[in-house]
Design a protein around this motif. Structure first.
Motif, PDB file in Angstrom:
ATOM      1  N   ILE A  45      37.426 -29.132  -8.586  1.00  0.00           N
ATOM      2  CA  ILE A  45      36.884 -30.276  -7.863  1.00  0.00           C
ATOM      3  C   ILE A  45      37.219 -31.506  -8.694  1.00  0.00           C
ATOM      4  O   ILE A  45      36.961 -31.536  -9.900  1.00  0.00           O
ATOM      5  N   LEU A  46      37.780 -32.511  -8.052  1.00  0.00           N
ATOM      6  CA  LEU A  46      38.105 -33.759  -8.713  1.00  0.00           C
ATOM      7  C   LEU A  46      36.961 -34.738  -8.477  1.00  0.00           C
ATOM      8  O   LEU A  46      36.663 -35.091  -7.340  1.00  0.00           O
ATOM      9  N   ALA A  47      36.305 -35.141  -9.551  1.00  0.00           N
ATOM     10  CA  ALA A  47      35.191 -36.089  -9.464  1.00  0.00           C
ATOM     11  C   ALA A  47      35.646 -37.418 -10.059  1.00  0.00           C
ATOM     12  O   ALA A  47      35.965 -37.497 -11.245  1.00  0.00           O
ATOM     13  N   SER A  48      35.691 -38.429  -9.223  1.00  0.00           N
ATOM     14  CA  SER A  48      36.110 -39.756  -9.675  1.00  0.00           C
ATOM     15  C   SER A  48      34.891 -40.601 -10.027  1.00  0.00           C
ATOM     16  O   SER A  48      33.822 -40.441  -9.442  1.00  0.00           O
ATOM     17  N   GLY A  83      30.853 -19.673  -6.982  1.00  0.00           N
ATOM     18  CA  GLY A  83      31.509 -20.893  -6.545  1.00  0.00           C
ATOM     19  C   GLY A  83      30.513 -22.018  -6.421  1.00  0.00           C
ATOM     20  O   GLY A  83      29.309 -21.798  -6.270  1.00  0.00           O
ATOM     21  N   ILE A  84      31.022 -23.226  -6.518  1.00  0.00           N
ATOM     22  CA  ILE A  84      30.194 -24.406  -6.299  1.00  0.00           C
ATOM     23  C   ILE A  84      30.997 -25.351  -5.412  1.00  0.00           C
ATOM     24  O   ILE A  84      32.213 -25.493  -5.573  1.00  0.00           O
ATOM     25  N   SER A  85      30.317 -25.975  -4.471  1.00  0.00           N
ATOM     26  CA  SER A  85      30.987 -26.874  -3.537  1.00  0.00           C
ATOM     27  C   SER A  85      30.806 -28.326  -3.983  1.00  0.00           C
ATOM     28  O   SER A  85      29.969 -28.633  -4.839  1.00  0.00           O
ATOM     29  N   LYS A  86      31.576 -29.207  -3.357  1.00  0.00           N
ATOM     30  CA  LYS A  86      31.421 -30.634  -3.641  1.00  0.00           C
ATOM     31  C   LYS A  86      30.016 -31.109  -3.281  1.00  0.00           C
ATOM     32  O   LYS A  86      29.432 -31.929  -3.985  1.00  0.00           O
ATOM     33  N   THR A  87      29.481 -30.573  -2.197  1.00  0.00           N
ATOM     34  CA  THR A  87      28.132 -30.950  -1.764  1.00  0.00           C
ATOM     35  C   THR A  87      27.100 -30.537  -2.804  1.00  0.00           C
ATOM     36  O   THR A  87      26.205 -31.309  -3.149  1.00  0.00           O
ATOM     37  N   GLN A  88      27.211 -29.305  -3.305  1.00  0.00           N
ATOM     38  CA  GLN A  88      26.284 -28.835  -4.336  1.00  0.00           C
ATOM     39  C   GLN A  88      26.448 -29.642  -5.621  1.00  0.00           C
ATOM     40  O   GLN A  88      25.466 -29.979  -6.280  1.00  0.00           O
TER      41      GLN A  88
END
Length: 144
Positions: A45-48, A83-88
């Motif tokens: 996941i790319l977190a900006s 797994g982990i989602s962007k929402t989580q």
């Protein structure tokens, strides 16, 4: 490829899947890409940064902190593969100093400690190799 798919300095890249709870959500910070175009890759996941509130160099330490790691691990789902989602991930609360200068001081301090730890690790490896060599000379395997 969309422009927002490329990493920028200060972005955080997190592992979105793992077979081990300790590795889920492990993160790296993009510190210096030297003008290259870089994508984060599969199972990440790319977190900006939003409004550059977190200074470059501080983010990796923030995401490695026990409070953030614990929240990510608690949100991970799955049986054999977690797994982990962007929402989580968006639900994870980040507590950090708002002053950029304070973040820089913290990042500099922790980075300096990382350098010392790295140097000491090299020294330890060298001593282990020296011991191994001495052991081989003192106790040869070819015994008559």
């Amino acid at each position: 490829m969309k422009e927002d798919a490329f990493c920028e300095e200060g972005d955080i890249v997190l592992a979105d899947a793992s077979e081990d709870v300790d590795d889920i959500g492990k993160a790296i910070e993009i510190v210096d890409i030297g003008g290259q175009r870089l994508v984060s890759g599969l199972h990440t996941i790319l977190a900006s940064r939003i409004d550059h509130r977190i200074v470059v160099g501080f983010g990796a330490y923030l995401y490695a902190s026990s409070g953030v790691r614990k929240q990510i691990q608690q949100r991970a789902q799955g049986a054999k593969v977690l797994g982990i989602s962007k929402t989580q991930l968006a639900e994870v609360e980040l507590a950090y100093p708002t002053e950029a200068r304070e973040q820089q001081k913290i990042a500099h301090c922790l980075s300096s400690l990382d350098e010392v730890i790295g140097l000491e690790s090299h020294k330890l490896d060298a001593l282990k190799n020296l011991k191994k060599g001495l052991m081989q000379q003192l106790f040869p395997q070819d015994v008559a």
